[in-house]
Design a protein around this motif. Sequence first.
Motif, PDB file in Angstrom:
ATOM      1  N   ALA A 148      62.759 -15.537  -5.846  1.00  0.00           N
ATOM      2  CA  ALA A 148      63.629 -16.675  -5.586  1.00  0.00           C
ATOM      3  C   ALA A 148      63.187 -17.850  -6.446  1.00  0.00           C
ATOM      4  O   ALA A 148      61.990 -18.139  -6.540  1.00  0.00           O
ATOM      5  CB  ALA A 148      63.592 -17.052  -4.109  1.00  0.00           C
ATOM      6  N   HIS A 149      64.137 -18.539  -7.057  1.00  0.00           N
ATOM      7  CA  HIS A 149      63.812 -19.690  -7.898  1.00  0.00           C
ATOM      8  C   HIS A 149      63.651 -20.939  -7.044  1.00  0.00           C
ATOM      9  O   HIS A 149      64.471 -21.215  -6.159  1.00  0.00           O
ATOM     10  CB  HIS A 149      64.913 -19.924  -8.928  1.00  0.00           C
ATOM     11  CG  HIS A 149      64.618 -21.064  -9.856  1.00  0.00           C
ATOM     12  ND1 HIS A 149      63.657 -20.972 -10.842  1.00  0.00           N
ATOM     13  CD2 HIS A 149      65.128 -22.325  -9.935  1.00  0.00           C
ATOM     14  CE1 HIS A 149      63.598 -22.127 -11.496  1.00  0.00           C
ATOM     15  NE2 HIS A 149      64.479 -22.957 -10.963  1.00  0.00           N
ATOM     16  N   PRO A 159      63.585 -24.839  -7.408  1.00  0.00           N
ATOM     17  CA  PRO A 159      63.872 -25.905  -8.374  1.00  0.00           C
ATOM     18  C   PRO A 159      62.753 -26.935  -8.481  1.00  0.00           C
ATOM     19  O   PRO A 159      62.473 -27.433  -9.576  1.00  0.00           O
ATOM     20  CB  PRO A 159      65.164 -26.521  -7.820  1.00  0.00           C
ATOM     21  CG  PRO A 159      65.810 -25.436  -7.038  1.00  0.00           C
ATOM     22  CD  PRO A 159      64.679 -24.666  -6.434  1.00  0.00           C
ATOM     23  N   ARG A 168      67.254 -19.815  -4.700  1.00  0.00           N
ATOM     24  CA  ARG A 168      68.217 -19.693  -5.797  1.00  0.00           C
ATOM     25  C   ARG A 168      67.921 -18.396  -6.554  1.00  0.00           C
ATOM     26  O   ARG A 168      66.817 -17.854  -6.467  1.00  0.00           O
ATOM     27  CB  ARG A 168      68.059 -20.869  -6.766  1.00  0.00           C
ATOM     28  CG  ARG A 168      68.056 -22.240  -6.090  1.00  0.00           C
ATOM     29  CD  ARG A 168      69.448 -22.782  -5.844  1.00  0.00           C
ATOM     30  NE  ARG A 168      69.410 -24.111  -5.248  1.00  0.00           N
ATOM     31  CZ  ARG A 168      69.343 -25.238  -5.944  1.00  0.00           C
ATOM     32  NH1 ARG A 168      69.281 -25.187  -7.270  1.00  0.00           N
ATOM     33  NH2 ARG A 168      69.342 -26.398  -5.327  1.00  0.00           N
ATOM     34  N   GLU A 169      68.882 -17.926  -7.296  1.00  0.00           N
ATOM     35  CA  GLU A 169      68.669 -16.733  -8.121  1.00  0.00           C
ATOM     36  C   GLU A 169      67.571 -17.018  -9.146  1.00  0.00           C
ATOM     37  O   GLU A 169      67.488 -18.131  -9.684  1.00  0.00           O
ATOM     38  CB  GLU A 169      69.956 -16.347  -8.849  1.00  0.00           C
ATOM     39  CG  GLU A 169      71.034 -15.793  -7.935  1.00  0.00           C
ATOM     40  CD  GLU A 169      70.672 -14.436  -7.355  1.00  0.00           C
ATOM     41  OE1 GLU A 169      69.883 -13.705  -7.993  1.00  0.00           O
ATOM     42  OE2 GLU A 169      71.167 -14.117  -6.262  1.00  0.00           O
ATOM     43  N   ARG A 217      65.299 -17.447 -12.458  1.00  0.00           N
ATOM     44  CA  ARG A 217      65.662 -17.887 -13.806  1.00  0.00           C
ATOM     45  C   ARG A 217      64.921 -17.103 -14.890  1.00  0.00           C
ATOM     46  O   ARG A 217      65.226 -17.233 -16.060  1.00  0.00           O
ATOM     47  CB  ARG A 217      65.328 -19.373 -13.962  1.00  0.00           C
ATOM     48  CG  ARG A 217      66.020 -20.265 -12.953  1.00  0.00           C
ATOM     49  CD  ARG A 217      67.461 -20.495 -13.304  1.00  0.00           C
ATOM     50  NE  ARG A 217      68.136 -21.345 -12.328  1.00  0.00           N
ATOM     51  CZ  ARG A 217      68.119 -22.670 -12.360  1.00  0.00           C
ATOM     52  NH1 ARG A 217      67.435 -23.305 -13.313  1.00  0.00           N
ATOM     53  NH2 ARG A 217      68.762 -23.364 -11.447  1.00  0.00           N
ATOM     54  N   ASP A 275      59.808 -18.866 -10.298  1.00  0.00           N
ATOM     55  CA  ASP A 275      60.456 -17.770  -9.601  1.00  0.00           C
ATOM     56  C   ASP A 275      59.377 -17.118  -8.734  1.00  0.00           C
ATOM     57  O   ASP A 275      58.403 -16.565  -9.263  1.00  0.00           O
ATOM     58  CB  ASP A 275      61.009 -16.731 -10.578  1.00  0.00           C
ATOM     59  CG  ASP A 275      62.168 -17.264 -11.396  1.00  0.00           C
ATOM     60  OD1 ASP A 275      62.765 -18.277 -10.990  1.00  0.00           O
ATOM     61  OD2 ASP A 275      62.466 -16.676 -12.446  1.00  0.00           O
ATOM     62  N   SER A 308      69.932 -13.638   0.313  1.00  0.00           N
ATOM     63  CA  SER A 308      70.838 -14.533   1.030  1.00  0.00           C
ATOM     64  C   SER A 308      70.266 -14.969   2.375  1.00  0.00           C
ATOM     65  O   SER A 308      70.724 -15.962   2.953  1.00  0.00           O
ATOM     66  CB  SER A 308      72.200 -13.861   1.236  1.00  0.00           C
ATOM     67  OG  SER A 308      72.100 -12.773   2.151  1.00  0.00           O
TER      68      SER A 308
END
Length: 217
Positions: free
Chosen positions: A111-112, A114, A29-30, A32, A119, A23
């Motif tokens: 961390a992903h 995009p 992002r979480e 994948r 990741d 965080s």
Amino acid sequence: MSAPVPEELRDAQRRFARPDALSFISGAREPRGTRRAAVLILLSRAGDDGYEVVLIEKRADLRSHAGQVAFPGGSIESIDVDPVAAALREADEEVGVSPDAVEVLGVLPAAHIPRSGFDVTSVVGWWGNPVPLAPVDVQEVAAVHQVRVAHLLDPANRSTWVLPGGFSGPAFAVGELYVWGFTAYLLDGMFDLLGWTLPWDASRTTEIPPRFFSERL
């Protein structure tokens, strides 16, 4: 003589392993569970004036990430036993830092990203015997920068970048270097986790240099 890990960094592994560590990386992002990569955030002493961190500048003629400032790193290969091994291997191949010279302080959660679909696991290491660096992988790396952490923390060098459509994030400008995107997110999150962040004006925006206009998060 190799400098020992400073006392203030000895609890870094505990900080990076916090359940809420992801965080702190505001653009993350979480994961994948698809394409995996690792980067090395390499810290060393800068004389008696705090720390330095190693950043690479990508070649301007690359098809992807041209001219971007990043940490040494790349895809996790089949020969890598884990993300730590991948980050150390990539740093050796790109800038010539021997894995044996690095003491791993901790690992941030994957961390992903995009934009790239990777990741990314960030490995934080201590380099006790730093030397001047130059690109080894000249097909990808244009320059290596050993940047004072104090300059990155200086509120005068911090701002927020903004793209059309509402995308925004932290930026660092040190001399001719402009650090944005995921690398800046990582620096921002790591500084917060370590308790190093100084108050800065997040409402001050800066324009992303034109050479990056072809890149999108």
